[in-house]
Design an enzyme around this catalytic site. Structure first.
Site, mmCIF file in Angstrom:
data_model
loop_
_atom_site.group_PDB
_atom_site.id
_atom_site.type_symbol
_atom_site.label_atom_id
_atom_site.label_comp_id
_atom_site.label_asym_id
_atom_site.label_seq_id
_atom_site.Cartn_x
_atom_site.Cartn_y
_atom_site.Cartn_z
ATOM 1 N N SER A 118 19.422 6.868 -0.776
ATOM 2 C CA SER A 118 20.038 7.327 0.271
ATOM 3 C C SER A 118 19.901 6.615 1.369
ATOM 4 O O SER A 118 18.612 6.223 1.627
ATOM 5 C CB SER A 118 19.967 8.736 0.567
ATOM 6 O OG SER A 118 20.405 9.027 1.691
ATOM 7 N N TYR A 142 14.827 15.690 3.085
ATOM 8 C CA TYR A 142 15.745 15.034 2.058
ATOM 9 C C TYR A 142 15.363 13.632 1.812
ATOM 10 O O TYR A 142 15.337 12.969 0.849
ATOM 11 C CB TYR A 142 16.967 15.580 2.361
ATOM 12 C CG TYR A 142 18.053 14.618 1.608
ATOM 13 C CD1 TYR A 142 18.491 14.921 0.549
ATOM 14 C CD2 TYR A 142 18.836 13.474 2.173
ATOM 15 C CE1 TYR A 142 19.431 14.242 -0.306
ATOM 16 C CE2 TYR A 142 19.691 12.910 1.442
ATOM 17 C CZ TYR A 142 19.939 13.169 0.055
ATOM 18 O OH TYR A 142 20.947 12.573 -0.553
ATOM 19 N N LYS A 146 13.686 11.232 -1.238
ATOM 20 C CA LYS A 146 14.228 10.106 -1.856
ATOM 21 C C LYS A 146 13.268 8.703 -2.001
ATOM 22 O O LYS A 146 13.288 8.083 -2.847
ATOM 23 C CB LYS A 146 15.719 9.738 -1.152
ATOM 24 C CG LYS A 146 16.785 10.640 -1.344
ATOM 25 C CD LYS A 146 17.367 10.794 -2.788
ATOM 26 C CE LYS A 146 18.511 11.527 -3.018
ATOM 27 N NZ LYS A 146 18.683 11.805 -4.622
ATOM 28 N N ILE A 207 32.627 19.050 16.785
ATOM 29 C CA ILE A 207 31.877 17.350 16.952
ATOM 30 C C ILE A 207 30.552 17.713 17.446
ATOM 31 O O ILE A 207 30.406 18.262 18.546
ATOM 32 C CB ILE A 207 32.841 16.735 18.003
ATOM 33 C CG1 ILE A 207 34.287 16.371 17.395
ATOM 34 C CG2 ILE A 207 32.026 15.492 17.947
ATOM 35 C CD1 ILE A 207 35.174 15.970 18.467
ATOM 36 N N ARG A 282 22.934 17.341 17.020
ATOM 37 C CA ARG A 282 22.123 18.137 16.027
ATOM 38 C C ARG A 282 20.879 17.350 15.651
ATOM 39 O O ARG A 282 21.038 16.049 15.695
ATOM 40 C CB ARG A 282 22.797 17.972 14.608
ATOM 41 C CG ARG A 282 23.816 19.513 14.662
ATOM 42 C CD ARG A 282 24.222 19.335 12.844
ATOM 43 N NE ARG A 282 24.978 18.027 12.565
ATOM 44 C CZ ARG A 282 25.844 17.796 11.547
ATOM 45 N NH1 ARG A 282 26.413 18.737 11.093
ATOM 46 N NH2 ARG A 282 26.030 16.758 11.476
HETATM 47 N N1 LIG Z 1 27.520 12.394 -1.358
HETATM 48 C C1 LIG Z 1 26.795 11.443 -0.573
HETATM 49 O O1 LIG Z 1 27.209 10.887 0.436
HETATM 50 C C2 LIG Z 1 25.449 10.977 -0.963
HETATM 51 C C3 LIG Z 1 24.772 9.832 -0.181
HETATM 52 C C4 LIG Z 1 23.584 9.500 -0.510
HETATM 53 C C5 LIG Z 1 23.094 9.766 -1.576
HETATM 54 N N2 LIG Z 1 23.514 10.813 -2.324
HETATM 55 C C6 LIG Z 1 22.665 11.200 -3.518
HETATM 56 O O2 LIG Z 1 23.720 10.882 -4.678
HETATM 57 C C7 LIG Z 1 23.539 11.848 -5.650
HETATM 58 C C8 LIG Z 1 24.929 12.619 -6.013
HETATM 59 O O3 LIG Z 1 25.398 13.373 -4.814
HETATM 60 P P1 LIG Z 1 26.572 14.091 -4.736
HETATM 61 O O4 LIG Z 1 27.398 14.244 -3.762
HETATM 62 O O5 LIG Z 1 27.464 13.795 -6.006
HETATM 63 O O6 LIG Z 1 25.920 15.713 -4.951
HETATM 64 P P2 LIG Z 1 26.700 16.930 -6.125
HETATM 65 O O7 LIG Z 1 25.813 18.150 -5.434
HETATM 66 O O8 LIG Z 1 28.161 16.829 -5.878
HETATM 67 O O9 LIG Z 1 25.994 16.498 -7.303
HETATM 68 C C9 LIG Z 1 24.805 16.787 -7.726
HETATM 69 C C10 LIG Z 1 24.669 17.355 -9.103
HETATM 70 O O10 LIG Z 1 23.409 17.737 -9.640
HETATM 71 C C11 LIG Z 1 23.344 19.029 -10.016
HETATM 72 N N3 LIG Z 1 21.877 19.491 -10.055
HETATM 73 C C12 LIG Z 1 21.098 19.520 -8.722
HETATM 74 N N4 LIG Z 1 19.816 19.862 -9.095
HETATM 75 C C13 LIG Z 1 19.763 20.250 -10.410
HETATM 76 C C14 LIG Z 1 18.936 20.711 -11.673
HETATM 77 N N5 LIG Z 1 17.641 20.668 -11.148
HETATM 78 N N6 LIG Z 1 19.303 20.395 -12.745
HETATM 79 C C15 LIG Z 1 20.710 20.335 -13.413
HETATM 80 N N7 LIG Z 1 21.495 19.883 -12.384
HETATM 81 C C16 LIG Z 1 21.431 19.814 -11.117
HETATM 82 C C17 LIG Z 1 24.267 19.894 -9.183
HETATM 83 O O11 LIG Z 1 24.614 20.970 -10.108
HETATM 84 C C18 LIG Z 1 25.374 18.947 -9.038
HETATM 85 O O12 LIG Z 1 26.650 18.944 -9.720
HETATM 86 C C19 LIG Z 1 22.498 13.009 -5.071
HETATM 87 O O13 LIG Z 1 21.096 12.818 -5.564
HETATM 88 C C20 LIG Z 1 22.561 12.726 -3.475
HETATM 89 O O14 LIG Z 1 21.403 13.066 -2.910
HETATM 90 C C21 LIG Z 1 24.914 11.406 -1.835
#
Ligand SMILES: NC(=O)c1ccc[n+]([C@@H]2O[C@H](COP(=O)([O-])OP(=O)(O)OC[C@H]3O[C@@H](n4cnc5c(N)ncnc54)[C@H](O)[C@@H]3O)[C@@H](O)[C@H]2O)c1
Length: 331
Positions: A118, A142, A146, A207, A282
């Site tokens: 991230s 968080y 990462k 906001i 925030r």
């Molecule tokens: N959404 C964003 O804008 C964004 C930005 C930067 C990084 N990320 C990273 O991308 C990845 C995916 O993000 P997302 O938005 O799709 O999140 P999300 O929560 O939709 O998907 C993550 C999935 O992982 C599963 N999960 C979490 N811990 C688990 C465990 N111990 N065992 C089994 N399943 C588990 C959850 O059930 C979920 O379905 C994450 O690692 C997040 O940190 C997301």
């Protein structure tokens, strides 16, 4: 024979879009996900095993039954604010479990992994846009989670021959509503679904901070369509297949939009008014986060192709209306 990709967290927002693309390109997709958001996942193009990604019985079954080509690791707790309140849970799920999983991979001699990192690894920007060499000083547990995993990946690569790509996403956004895919977070903390739901339900959108150093005082973010992120995973996989050097890459567009600009764009796309209310800043929110993606372009051949703001908002809006219909049908 189809190459098998194991997708941890593949029933989540970004993982599901990437899994769909993998299957469309002819890969066999096995997902391990414990459906933390109680989300709906009912797709014929992937095998879903509902479990924790460190469940040894499940892992032994999957790694013994299938010849895993590579792992994509999306599974994490993702709410930045929660990570400040519950760091122990976040370190356990995002760091400790990832290390356990990496050890399992090493034991089973599966060596390729693509990790969802991230822009939170950078912390407050010293320079915009941010490239991968920008100082790393994450402001939340968080973001630290990462970064710790990125360090571990590097050490495992040096010591055990792990091959990895870390993809540092900026703000993932948009959806593939035609494939029944979109954001299903619970709780939802991301700006676009929150804005669109406020419009849909005639609720107030908050906001946070109107005194930032930006054109209108609200913070600036870089929105990247989830399909572009999914594409980057495919390119990263091909890069590792060609023995590309383990590395990390930013995924963003290089364009920043303020919260106010997002509100204006959302009103235009939906044709409806958004009621807003100003609140103080925030803790932990940076003024601006914008990616320099030239490294991904040069090395992976990746470019954002679906991240026009209008397309992002149209697909996200179509998804929001679709899930509303699902919910009404379920009642
Ligand atoms: N959404 C964003 O804008 C964004 C930005 C930067 C990084 N990320 C990273 O991308 C990845 C995916 O993000 P997302 O938005 O799709 O999140 P999300 O929560 O939709 O998907 C993550 C999935 O992982 C599963 N999960 C979490 N811990 C688990 C465990 N111990 N065992 C089994 N399943 C588990 C959850 O059930 C979920 O379905 C994450 O690692 C997040 O940190 C997301």
């Amino acid at each position: 024979m189809k190459k098998v990709i194991l997708v941890l967290g593949g029933a989540g927002y970004i993982g599901s879009h990437t899994s769909y693309l993998l299957s469309k390109l002819g890969y066999e997709v096995i997902i391990i996900d414990k459906l933390l958001h109680s989300q709906t996942f009912n797709h014929p193009w992937a095998k879903l095993i509902k479990a924790d990604f460190t469940n040894e019985e499940v892992l032994n079954f999957v790694f013994d039954k299938f010849e895993i080509e590579a792992v994509m690791h999306f599974a994490a707790f993702i709410e930045v604010g929660e990570s400040v309140k519950r760091p122990a849970d976040f370190y356990e799920n995002n760091v400790v479990k990832t290390l356990k999983f990496l050890n399992f991979m090493m034991k089973k001699k599966v060596k390729k992994i693509i990790f969802s990192s991230s822009c939170a690894v950078y912390g407050d920007p010293i320079k915009i846009p941010m490239d991968e060499n920008h100082p790393k000083d994450p402001v939340s547990p968080y973001g630290k989670n990462k970064l710790v995993v990125e360090y571990a990946l590097q050490d495992y690569a040096d010591a055990y021959g792990l091959q990895y790509v870390s993809l540092r996403y900026f703000n993932a956004s948009g959806a593939l509503p035609d494939q029944n895919l979109g954001e299903q977070h619970n709780p939802e903390t991301h700006i676009i679904p929150l804005m669109l739901r406020a419009i849909k339900n005639k609720k107030t959108f908050k906001i946070f901070g109107t005194d930032y150093d930006s054109v209108d005082g609200t913070c600036v973010r870089d929105y990247i369509h989830v399909l572009d992120i999914a594409n980057a995973h495919i390119l990263a996989l091909q890069y590792l297949d060609k023995n590309g050097k383990s590395d990390c890459f930013n995924l963003g567009t290089g364009n920043g939009f303020t919260v106010q600009q997002m509100i204006n764009a959302a009103q235009k796309v939906t044709g409806q008014k958004l009621i807003t209310q100003n609140h103080p800043r925030r803790a932990g929110d940076s003024t601006a986060l914008v990616a320099d993606y030239s490294k991904a372009k040069k090395i992976l051949g990746w470019e954002p192709k679906n991240s026009d703001l209008d397309f992002i908002l149209k697909t996200a809006w179509a998804w929001e209306r679709k899930i509303q219909n699902f919910k009404q049908e379920e009642l």
